[in-house]
Design a protein around this motif. Sequence first.
Motif, PDB file in Angstrom:
ATOM      1  N   ILE A 158      19.723  17.557 -63.993  1.00 18.91           N
ATOM      2  CA  ILE A 158      18.263  17.544 -63.860  1.00 18.91           C
ATOM      3  C   ILE A 158      17.946  16.786 -62.583  1.00 18.91           C
ATOM      4  CG2 ILE A 158      16.100  16.775 -64.865  1.00 18.91           C
ATOM      5  CD1 ILE A 158      19.055  17.468 -67.094  1.00 18.91           C
ATOM      6  N   ASP A 159      17.598  17.539 -61.536  1.00 23.24           N
ATOM      7  CA  ASP A 159      17.379  16.934 -60.229  1.00 23.24           C
ATOM      8  C   ASP A 159      16.161  17.513 -59.519  1.00 23.24           C
ATOM      9  OD1 ASP A 159      17.856  15.353 -57.962  1.00 23.24           O
ATOM     10  OD2 ASP A 159      19.129  16.879 -57.053  1.00 23.24           O
ATOM     11  N   GLU A 160      15.916  18.796 -59.687  1.00 28.82           N
ATOM     12  CA  GLU A 160      14.839  19.446 -58.951  1.00 28.82           C
ATOM     13  C   GLU A 160      14.073  20.409 -59.841  1.00 28.82           C
ATOM     14  OE1 GLU A 160      15.819  20.434 -54.696  1.00 28.82           O
ATOM     15  OE2 GLU A 160      17.811  20.594 -55.619  1.00 28.82           O
ATOM     16  N   ALA A 161      12.859  20.705 -59.417  1.00 26.32           N
ATOM     17  CA  ALA A 161      12.023  21.693 -60.097  1.00 26.32           C
ATOM     18  C   ALA A 161      11.120  22.339 -59.054  1.00 26.32           C
ATOM     19  CB  ALA A 161      11.174  21.031 -61.182  1.00 26.32           C
ATOM     20  N   ARG A 162      10.775  23.573 -59.297  1.00 30.24           N
ATOM     21  CA  ARG A 162       9.827  24.269 -58.433  1.00 30.24           C
ATOM     22  C   ARG A 162       8.637  24.661 -59.281  1.00 30.24           C
ATOM     23  NH1 ARG A 162      11.192  29.778 -55.302  1.00 30.24           N
ATOM     24  NH2 ARG A 162       9.271  30.725 -55.980  1.00 30.24           N
ATOM     25  N   ILE A 163       7.465  24.290 -58.813  1.00 28.49           N
ATOM     26  CA  ILE A 163       6.227  24.644 -59.500  1.00 28.49           C
ATOM     27  C   ILE A 163       5.387  25.390 -58.487  1.00 28.49           C
ATOM     28  CG2 ILE A 163       4.220  23.803 -60.765  1.00 28.49           C
ATOM     29  CD1 ILE A 163       5.893  21.189 -61.241  1.00 28.49           C
ATOM     30  N   GLY A 164       5.212  26.686 -58.717  1.00 27.50           N
ATOM     31  CA  GLY A 164       4.554  27.512 -57.715  1.00 27.50           C
ATOM     32  C   GLY A 164       5.397  27.501 -56.457  1.00 27.50           C
ATOM     33  N   SER A 165       4.819  27.095 -55.341  1.00 30.97           N
ATOM     34  CA  SER A 165       5.569  27.035 -54.087  1.00 30.97           C
ATOM     35  C   SER A 165       5.937  25.601 -53.708  1.00 30.97           C
ATOM     36  CB  SER A 165       4.744  27.675 -52.964  1.00 30.97           C
ATOM     37  OG  SER A 165       3.531  26.969 -52.797  1.00 30.97           O
ATOM     38  N   THR A 166       5.734  24.655 -54.613  1.00 31.26           N
ATOM     39  CA  THR A 166       6.035  23.251 -54.327  1.00 31.26           C
ATOM     40  C   THR A 166       7.371  22.859 -54.952  1.00 31.26           C
ATOM     41  OG1 THR A 166       3.675  22.727 -54.272  1.00 31.26           O
ATOM     42  CG2 THR A 166       5.193  20.879 -54.506  1.00 31.26           C
ATOM     43  N   TYR A 167       8.209  22.227 -54.149  1.00 27.75           N
ATOM     44  CA  TYR A 167       9.504  21.751 -54.614  1.00 27.75           C
ATOM     45  C   TYR A 167       9.386  20.276 -54.970  1.00 27.75           C
ATOM     46  CZ  TYR A 167      11.347  26.129 -52.942  1.00 27.75           C
ATOM     47  OH  TYR A 167      11.596  27.461 -52.775  1.00 27.75           O
ATOM     48  N   PHE A 168       9.850  19.943 -56.157  1.00 29.28           N
ATOM     49  CA  PHE A 168       9.799  18.582 -56.668  1.00 29.28           C
ATOM     50  C   PHE A 168      11.212  18.075 -56.871  1.00 29.28           C
ATOM     51  CE2 PHE A 168       5.697  20.244 -57.696  1.00 29.28           C
ATOM     52  CZ  PHE A 168       4.827  19.168 -57.827  1.00 29.28           C
ATOM     53  N   GLU A 169      11.379  16.744 -56.794  1.00 29.14           N
ATOM     54  CA  GLU A 169      12.665  16.144 -57.128  1.00 29.14           C
ATOM     55  C   GLU A 169      12.451  15.079 -58.185  1.00 29.14           C
ATOM     56  OE1 GLU A 169      14.472  14.307 -53.722  1.00 29.14           O
ATOM     57  OE2 GLU A 169      12.563  13.533 -53.017  1.00 29.14           O
ATOM     58  N   ALA A 170      13.443  14.932 -59.050  1.00 29.84           N
ATOM     59  CA  ALA A 170      13.360  13.949 -60.120  1.00 29.84           C
ATOM     60  C   ALA A 170      13.378  12.551 -59.532  1.00 29.84           C
ATOM     61  CB  ALA A 170      14.523  14.125 -61.094  1.00 29.84           C
ATOM     62  N   GLU A 171      12.518  11.678 -60.058  1.00 28.60           N
ATOM     63  CA  GLU A 171      12.545  10.278 -59.621  1.00 28.60           C
ATOM     64  C   GLU A 171      13.897   9.661 -59.963  1.00 28.60           C
ATOM     65  OE1 GLU A 171       9.210   8.184 -61.292  1.00 28.60           O
ATOM     66  OE2 GLU A 171       7.813   9.108 -59.893  1.00 28.60           O
ATOM     67  N   THR A 172      14.422  10.014 -61.130  1.00 28.91           N
ATOM     68  CA  THR A 172      15.743   9.563 -61.557  1.00 28.91           C
ATOM     69  C   THR A 172      16.536  10.796 -61.993  1.00 28.91           C
ATOM     70  OG1 THR A 172      14.794   7.495 -62.356  1.00 28.91           O
ATOM     71  CG2 THR A 172      17.007   8.048 -63.129  1.00 28.91           C
ATOM     72  N   PRO A 173      17.365  11.357 -61.098  1.00 29.38           N
ATOM     73  CA  PRO A 173      18.164  12.531 -61.470  1.00 29.38           C
ATOM     74  C   PRO A 173      19.076  12.224 -62.652  1.00 29.38           C
ATOM     75  CG  PRO A 173      18.214  12.171 -59.101  1.00 29.38           C
ATOM     76  CD  PRO A 173      17.577  10.951 -59.720  1.00 29.38           C
ATOM     77  N   LEU A 174      19.305  13.230 -63.489  1.00 32.96           N
ATOM     78  CA  LEU A 174      20.138  13.076 -64.677  1.00 32.96           C
ATOM     79  C   LEU A 174      21.302  14.056 -64.616  1.00 32.96           C
ATOM     80  CD1 LEU A 174      17.260  13.000 -67.310  1.00 32.96           C
ATOM     81  CD2 LEU A 174      18.457  11.037 -66.334  1.00 32.96           C
ATOM     82  N   SER A 175      22.497  13.572 -64.962  1.00 31.81           N
ATOM     83  CA  SER A 175      23.691  14.402 -64.939  1.00 31.81           C
ATOM     84  C   SER A 175      24.753  13.749 -65.806  1.00 31.81           C
ATOM     85  CB  SER A 175      24.186  14.526 -63.490  1.00 31.81           C
ATOM     86  OG  SER A 175      25.486  15.038 -63.427  1.00 31.81           O
TER      87      SER A 175
END
Length: 133
Positions: free
Chosen positions: A63-80
């Motif tokens: 869990i590191d990134e997400a795309r909402i519409g055309s905006t790319y987001f990154e997790a404040e605290t990536p999970l793996s």
Amino acid sequence: MTIRHFARATALAALAATAAAAVLTGCTGRDPAPVARPTVAGHPTTTAAATVIPYELYTHCGIDEARIGSTYFEAETPLSDGSFNPPPGWDNPTQHGTMTLLSPTEAVFTDPKGHEVRFRARKGADDFKRVCE
């Protein structure tokens, strides 16, 4: 832009994106396999302060990134799990939940299992940071 205007604009954009199956998530910014690009089912809910969208978060590479519409987001605290997989307790390859858009640059993913991940928009991003293999 006020929160109310943002919420209205976001809700309209999300409805259009849902109808077009364009609100996508994943580790890849490409247009390949359907598994890498689950679509949103349902319609967004707008409150006075936020827009809540049914969301399939791509978890296969952690869990590191997400795309909402055309905006790319990154997790404040990536999970793996340490090997670019989701941590224990997360579904793989996707986790069903909701994405709450708090502002144009802040979002929070939550699911029925109690997971919560805060995301921040990556300014100027036009693709994912890492392509999931």
